[in-house]
Structure formats: structure tokens, C-alpha cells
Design a protein around this motif. Structure first.
Motif, short mmCIF file in Angstrom:
data_model
loop_
_atom_site.label_atom_id
_atom_site.label_comp_id
_atom_site.label_asym_id
_atom_site.label_seq_id
_atom_site.Cartn_x
_atom_site.Cartn_y
_atom_site.Cartn_z
N GLY A 3 0.84 -1.19 0.00
CA GLY A 3 0.00 0.00 0.00
C GLY A 3 0.87 1.24 0.00
O GLY A 3 2.10 1.15 -0.03
N THR A 6 3.14 5.38 4.49
CA THR A 6 2.76 6.56 5.26
C THR A 6 3.69 6.81 6.44
O THR A 6 3.66 7.90 7.02
CB THR A 6 1.33 6.43 5.79
N GLY A 26 -0.37 1.33 3.95
CA GLY A 26 -1.80 1.03 3.93
C GLY A 26 -2.22 0.46 5.26
O GLY A 26 -1.93 1.02 6.32
N ASN A 27 -2.87 -0.70 5.23
CA ASN A 27 -3.28 -1.34 6.48
C ASN A 27 -2.36 -2.52 6.82
O ASN A 27 -2.79 -3.51 7.39
CB ASN A 27 -4.74 -1.79 6.41
N SER A 62 -5.69 1.94 8.37
CA SER A 62 -4.49 2.49 7.76
C SER A 62 -3.59 3.11 8.83
O SER A 62 -4.06 3.79 9.73
CB SER A 62 -4.85 3.56 6.72
N LYS A 64 -1.16 5.73 10.25
CA LYS A 64 -0.84 7.14 10.04
C LYS A 64 0.60 7.45 10.39
O LYS A 64 1.27 8.24 9.74
CB LYS A 64 -1.75 7.99 10.90
#
Length: 88
Positions: A3, A6, A26-27, A62, A64
Motif C-alpha cells: 500500500g 505513510t 496502507g493497512n 491504515s 498514520k
């Protein structure tokens, strides 16, 4: 990566002296365990170095942000994740 990346953090997550990389994608929490790439050796000997060991763990939301630390004051590193709060 599974993903959009982040968050990233470097730290020691296992017994090896090499630094490990925690990645929020992502997750998924992706852990890339450090290794000695043997850069001081010649090219032929460097070819015997195994690829980095990685593992991915699913997370319910997700990621952060993340950080590696000794949060329980027990000399055991851990990864803390910041994920959006769920409403309900």
C-alpha cells in the motif's frame, strides 16, 4: 509495498545488531530485518548475502504514523502505531 507508505522508523526489533525498518503501508505493518550486506568484501563474496527478511502484519486500519521504542521499560523494543479512531 502492499500500500501507500505513510510511515517509517529505524530501530532494533530483534537480537541482531543490524537496524531493522518498520514501514506503515496502507493497512499493513511491514518489518524489514537488517542484515550485514558485507560491503567490505569483494563482489563475488557479496553475492552470497541473502536478501533481507521481511514480514507483513495486517492492521485493522491504515497506519498514520509509527515509532519504535521501549514503551514498557522492559528493554524489549516494540512498535507503536497511530491509526485513525473509529466512530461508532
Amino acid at each position: 509495498m502492499p500500500g501507500t507508505v505513510t510511515a517509517v522508523a529505524l530501530g532494533q526489533l530483534d537480537r541482531g545488531y543490524e537496524m531493522d525498518l518498520a514501514i506503515g503501508a496502507g493497512n499493513k505493518l511491514v518489518l524489514a530485518h537488517g542484515r550485514d550486506r558485507k560491503l567490505s568484501l569483494d563482489d563475488e563474496e557479496q553475492q552470497s548475502v541473502l536478501p533481507a527478511r521481511t514480514e507483513a502484519r495486517p492492521i485493522d486500519a491504515s497506519i498514520k504514523s509509527l515509532v519504535i521504542g521501549d514503551f514498557a521499560d522492559d528493554h524489549q523494543p516494540a512498535v507503536a502505531l497511530l491509526i485513525p479512531a473509529t466512530r461508532g
